[in-house]
Design an enzyme around this catalytic site. Structure first.
Site, PDB file in Angstrom:
ATOM      1  N   GLU A  98      45.895  24.888  32.185  1.00 45.84           N
ATOM      2  CA  GLU A  98      47.160  25.611  32.002  1.00 45.84           C
ATOM      3  C   GLU A  98      48.071  25.354  33.184  1.00 45.84           C
ATOM      4  O   GLU A  98      47.631  25.412  34.336  1.00 45.84           O
ATOM      5  CB  GLU A  98      46.947  27.137  31.897  1.00 45.84           C
ATOM      6  CG  GLU A  98      46.352  27.605  30.605  1.00 45.84           C
ATOM      7  CD  GLU A  98      46.217  29.132  30.515  1.00 45.84           C
ATOM      8  OE1 GLU A  98      47.010  29.861  31.162  1.00 45.84           O
ATOM      9  OE2 GLU A  98      45.309  29.589  29.803  1.00 45.84           O
ATOM     10  N   GLU A 102      39.410  32.463  32.369  1.00 50.96           N
ATOM     11  CA  GLU A 102      39.840  33.255  33.519  1.00 50.96           C
ATOM     12  C   GLU A 102      39.018  34.512  33.760  1.00 50.96           C
ATOM     13  O   GLU A 102      39.577  35.612  33.912  1.00 50.96           O
ATOM     14  CB  GLU A 102      41.332  33.604  33.392  1.00 50.96           C
ATOM     15  CG  GLU A 102      42.214  32.374  33.389  1.00 50.96           C
ATOM     16  CD  GLU A 102      43.690  32.684  33.617  1.00 50.96           C
ATOM     17  OE1 GLU A 102      44.085  33.848  33.404  1.00 50.96           O
ATOM     18  OE2 GLU A 102      44.429  31.777  34.004  1.00 50.96           O
ATOM     19  N   ASP A 159      46.636  37.969  27.334  1.00 50.25           N
ATOM     20  CA  ASP A 159      48.073  37.788  27.133  1.00 50.25           C
ATOM     21  C   ASP A 159      48.407  37.239  25.742  1.00 50.25           C
ATOM     22  O   ASP A 159      49.118  36.242  25.621  1.00 50.25           O
ATOM     23  CB  ASP A 159      48.582  36.834  28.242  1.00 50.25           C
ATOM     24  CG  ASP A 159      50.081  36.679  28.227  1.00 50.25           C
ATOM     25  OD1 ASP A 159      50.781  37.655  27.899  1.00 50.25           O
ATOM     26  OD2 ASP A 159      50.569  35.564  28.537  1.00 50.25           O
ATOM     27  N   TYR A 214      54.357  31.996  38.690  1.00 47.65           N
ATOM     28  CA  TYR A 214      53.890  33.304  39.177  1.00 47.65           C
ATOM     29  C   TYR A 214      53.874  33.352  40.702  1.00 47.65           C
ATOM     30  O   TYR A 214      53.831  34.416  41.295  1.00 47.65           O
ATOM     31  CB  TYR A 214      52.498  33.626  38.629  1.00 47.65           C
ATOM     32  CG  TYR A 214      52.514  33.891  37.141  1.00 47.65           C
ATOM     33  CD1 TYR A 214      53.346  34.861  36.601  1.00 47.65           C
ATOM     34  CD2 TYR A 214      51.714  33.158  36.269  1.00 47.65           C
ATOM     35  CE1 TYR A 214      53.384  35.099  35.245  1.00 47.65           C
ATOM     36  CE2 TYR A 214      51.728  33.397  34.916  1.00 47.65           C
ATOM     37  CZ  TYR A 214      52.573  34.362  34.402  1.00 47.65           C
ATOM     38  OH  TYR A 214      52.608  34.604  33.055  1.00 47.65           O
ATOM     39  N   TYR A 231      49.771  28.244  38.250  1.00 44.07           N
ATOM     40  CA  TYR A 231      51.197  28.491  37.983  1.00 44.07           C
ATOM     41  C   TYR A 231      52.042  28.397  39.261  1.00 44.07           C
ATOM     42  O   TYR A 231      52.892  29.238  39.501  1.00 44.07           O
ATOM     43  CB  TYR A 231      51.340  29.855  37.300  1.00 44.07           C
ATOM     44  CG  TYR A 231      50.819  29.806  35.864  1.00 44.07           C
ATOM     45  CD1 TYR A 231      51.645  29.419  34.821  1.00 44.07           C
ATOM     46  CD2 TYR A 231      49.489  30.105  35.577  1.00 44.07           C
ATOM     47  CE1 TYR A 231      51.172  29.341  33.519  1.00 44.07           C
ATOM     48  CE2 TYR A 231      49.006  30.029  34.278  1.00 44.07           C
ATOM     49  CZ  TYR A 231      49.849  29.642  33.251  1.00 44.07           C
ATOM     50  OH  TYR A 231      49.380  29.559  31.960  1.00 44.07           O
TER      51      TYR A 231
END
Ligand code: GCB
Length: 615
Positions: free
Chosen positions: A521, A429, A165, A489, A485
């Site tokens: 994160e 990830e 990303d 998300y 998240y």
């Protein structure tokens, strides 16, 4: 050749920065390699070095170009360098490059974020102008680090699809330097530091080619330039009385100066900045100088307007200033190694760094044509619609593994002496949901551990589709790093009111591992200036309510030793329906101005001490 000692001018070494405006040509038809462009380019335009080439011109075909681009410059090799080794050194070339001088190949390198060099003595014309040509290629595959693929369209155009990303910025991102070094010289220095009470210790190992009859000695100076210790030979231990430790926020640095001398003449000299500190994991604690440390800060990017990923000391200084202002004590170099100059600043400022390799995108997006939209679809389905696990692909086990190990080795070699580096992150990830990932990471972790002379903790960053119990790689890590998240998300919007509880439940399950946990994160996309009461997603109010939920979960978890919000600043990404001209999860805008969340984080982090934090 690799060239990890950072170029420094000393009494025996010359460094000339040849960055600037270079000639540039896009190889639209992939003909440069067969048409002999290495001998000199025609019909060129200008390009700034260092910078990404993508965001300077207005042409979309250049911004999104896939394949080769060519650079050329001229340089003078002074006559007085004839008896020295003359090298050209690139801070990085993203993602791979070949370098020719006067038409002869002098260097090549794979991996877009590491320095490399080539020796010029056999090809250079001393006392005259020389031509330097470089081809830089930005293609990605499932075995490159980072991962991606190339999509071919019916109209003949090819496009790089990054499996990550952030924009696939390309080019000569860091300074290019000519070096003139003694033929027999210091080639590497390694330090290990320790202390007991007020007594500091610096173990040194020096690799050097020492002429017959010459002596190698070292001197250690404090920050005021006062000599505090000295030694001789290629290996030894220096004692430091009344040691000034390197501490988060107080980056005290000594200088270890190595000198090769013969009959009173200095043949070579190299100074290395050294911070004396220790790093250790003990149970669920992350200890710096034997005290439990709490990470406060961000995952970052090297990213700014016009420059893309190009090195810019102004942006770096501004970032350091903002990190200090907001009360952050740490960052992660998501998702690739940063410029050497950034690491030096981090040492000096006392910024704690989790240092990450460029292994990102280790998740199989081939079934989705490499589209990041596909990645989100996969995440949305909990990973269940995957066709084949990434780490089961034969080419990943062979070539991919080899490239990954190269990336690990080069990062550790380059940054092993930095006091700011307290942990290595070997992947971001990866898809660790299958057994094959366990084997793969077992091997990469073992390899990484064999590389670090300072034995720092090793980690990788876990993705939400591989929760506790499902992740097959976490057992290899010293610290559990999680990207989550809840409230963005998943559980976004009105449901976000329960995000903290859901996050807390996952954290208590990870806590049973008995290892420290860092949230590497957590974040919510936020358009600066969008305000809404009651909040909606993308508004500044929502970002703060989101952060409140996360922090509630963090403050209830004993094993949690850090929070690094995603992201420090807004940054450019791939183009698509999930991104509004980039990722907007920054606490700061891309121009480095605060959103409301930056003020909120400042007030939270100023209340959390660096050490012995108890929520
Ligand atoms: C992640 C990735 C990061 C993305 C972020 C996001 O998990 O590690 O590279 O930018 O999520 O904002 O989606």
């Amino acid at each position: 050749m690799t060239a990890f000692l950072y170029p420094q001018e000393t009494v025996s070494r010359r460094v000339v920065d040849i960055s600037g405006l270079w000639k540039f040509k896009v190889d639209t038809d992939s003909e440069g390699r067969s048409e002999g462009w290495k001998d000199g380019l025609t019909n060129t335009t200008d390009m700034a070095v260092p910078s990404s080439y993508n965001d300077i011109y207005t042409d979309k075909a250049l911004r999104d170009h896939c394949g080769d681009v060519w650079y050329q410059t001229e340089f003078l090799a002074p006559k007085e360098w004839q008896d020295l080794d003359v090298l050209v050194r690139f801070g990085s070339a993203t993602h791979r490059a070949i370098v020719w001088v006067n038409g002869e190949e002098v260097a090549s390198h794979e991996g877009g974020y590491m320095p490399f060099a080539g020796k010029l003595n056999d090809v250079v014309k001393f006392g005259q102008k020389n031509t330097l040509v470089v081809v830089v290629n930005n293609e990605l595959s499932e075995t490159t680090i980072p991962c991606g693929n190339v999509k071919q369209y019916d109209d003949g155009v090819r496009e790089v699809k990054p499996w990550f990303d952030f924009f696939n910025y390309s080019g000569l991102h860091r300074p290019v330097k000519l070096l003139a070094l003694p033929k027999q010289r210091i080639t590497d220095m390694t330090v290990l530091t320790d202390f007991e009470g007020s007594q500091g210790k610096v173990d040194f190992t020096i690799e050097a080619d020492i002429p017959a009859g010459a002596l190698l000695s070292v001197k250690l100076y404090d920050a005021d330039g006062k000599q505090v210790s000295q030694g001789e030979g290629t290996k030894g231990e220096l004692q430091v009385d009344n040691v000034n430790l390197w501490q988060p926020g107080k980056g005290y640095l000594y200088t270890l100066e190595a000198t090769i001398e013969k009959e009173g003449e200095i043949l070579d000299q190299y100074p290395l900045e050294v911070g004396i500190r220790t790093v250790k994991v003990e149970g669920t604690k992350f200890l710096i100088n034997n005290e439990p440390f709490y990470f406060k800060g961000f995952g970052k990017h090297e990213d700014s307007d016009h420059r893309g990923r190009g090195y810019d000391p102004v942006v770096n200084l501004r970032d350091m200033e903002l990190l200090n202002w907001i009360g952050a004590n740490s960052i992660r170099t998501s998702h690739y190694p940063y410029a050497e100059e950034f690491m030096q600043l981090a040492d000096r400022k006392g910024l704690v760094v989790i240092n990450e390799t460029p292994a990102v995108g280790q998740i199989n997006l081939l079934p989705f044509g490499g589209d990041m939209g596909g990645a989100f679809a996969m995440l949305g389905s909990g990973g269940s619609n995957q066709v084949q696990n990434f780490f089961e692909l034969d080419q990943v086990k062979s070539k991919g593994m080899e490239n990954h190990k190269d990336a690990v080795r080069e990062l550790i070699q380059r940054d092993k002496n930095h006091a700011c580096v307290v942990m290595w992150s070997i992947s971001n990830e990866p898809d660790t949901t299958h057994e094959a990932a366990g084997e793969y990471f077992g091997e990469v972790f073992d390899y990484a551990r064999s590389q670090d002379p300072q034995n720092r903790p090793m980690t990788f960053v876990n993705v939400l589709v591989a929760p506790h119990g499902k992740c097959k790689a976490a057992q290899h890590a010293d610290v559990i790093c999680l990207n989550r998240y809840y409230g963005w998300y998943m559980m976004g919007g009105y449901e976000m009111r329960n995000a903290g509880k859901a996050f807390a439940a996952e954290l208590s399950s990870w806590s049973t591992e008995g290892k420290p946990i860092v949230i590497t994160e957590y974040g919510a996309d936020t358009m600066a200036g969008v305000h809404k009461l009651p909040s909606v997603q993308w508004s500044e109010e929502y970002q703060i309510e989101y952060l409140d939920q996360q922090h509630e979960a963090f403050d209830g978890c004993e094993a949690l030793v850090g929070e690094q919000m995603w992201n420090f600043a807004d940054f450019q990404t791939w183009e698509g329906i999930m991104r509004v001209d980039g990722n907007k999860k920054g606490a700061f805008t891309r121009n480095r101005q605060p959103k409301m969340s930056a003020h909120y984080l400042k007030s939270r982090w100023e209340k959390i001490a660096d050490f012995n934090h108890k929520p």
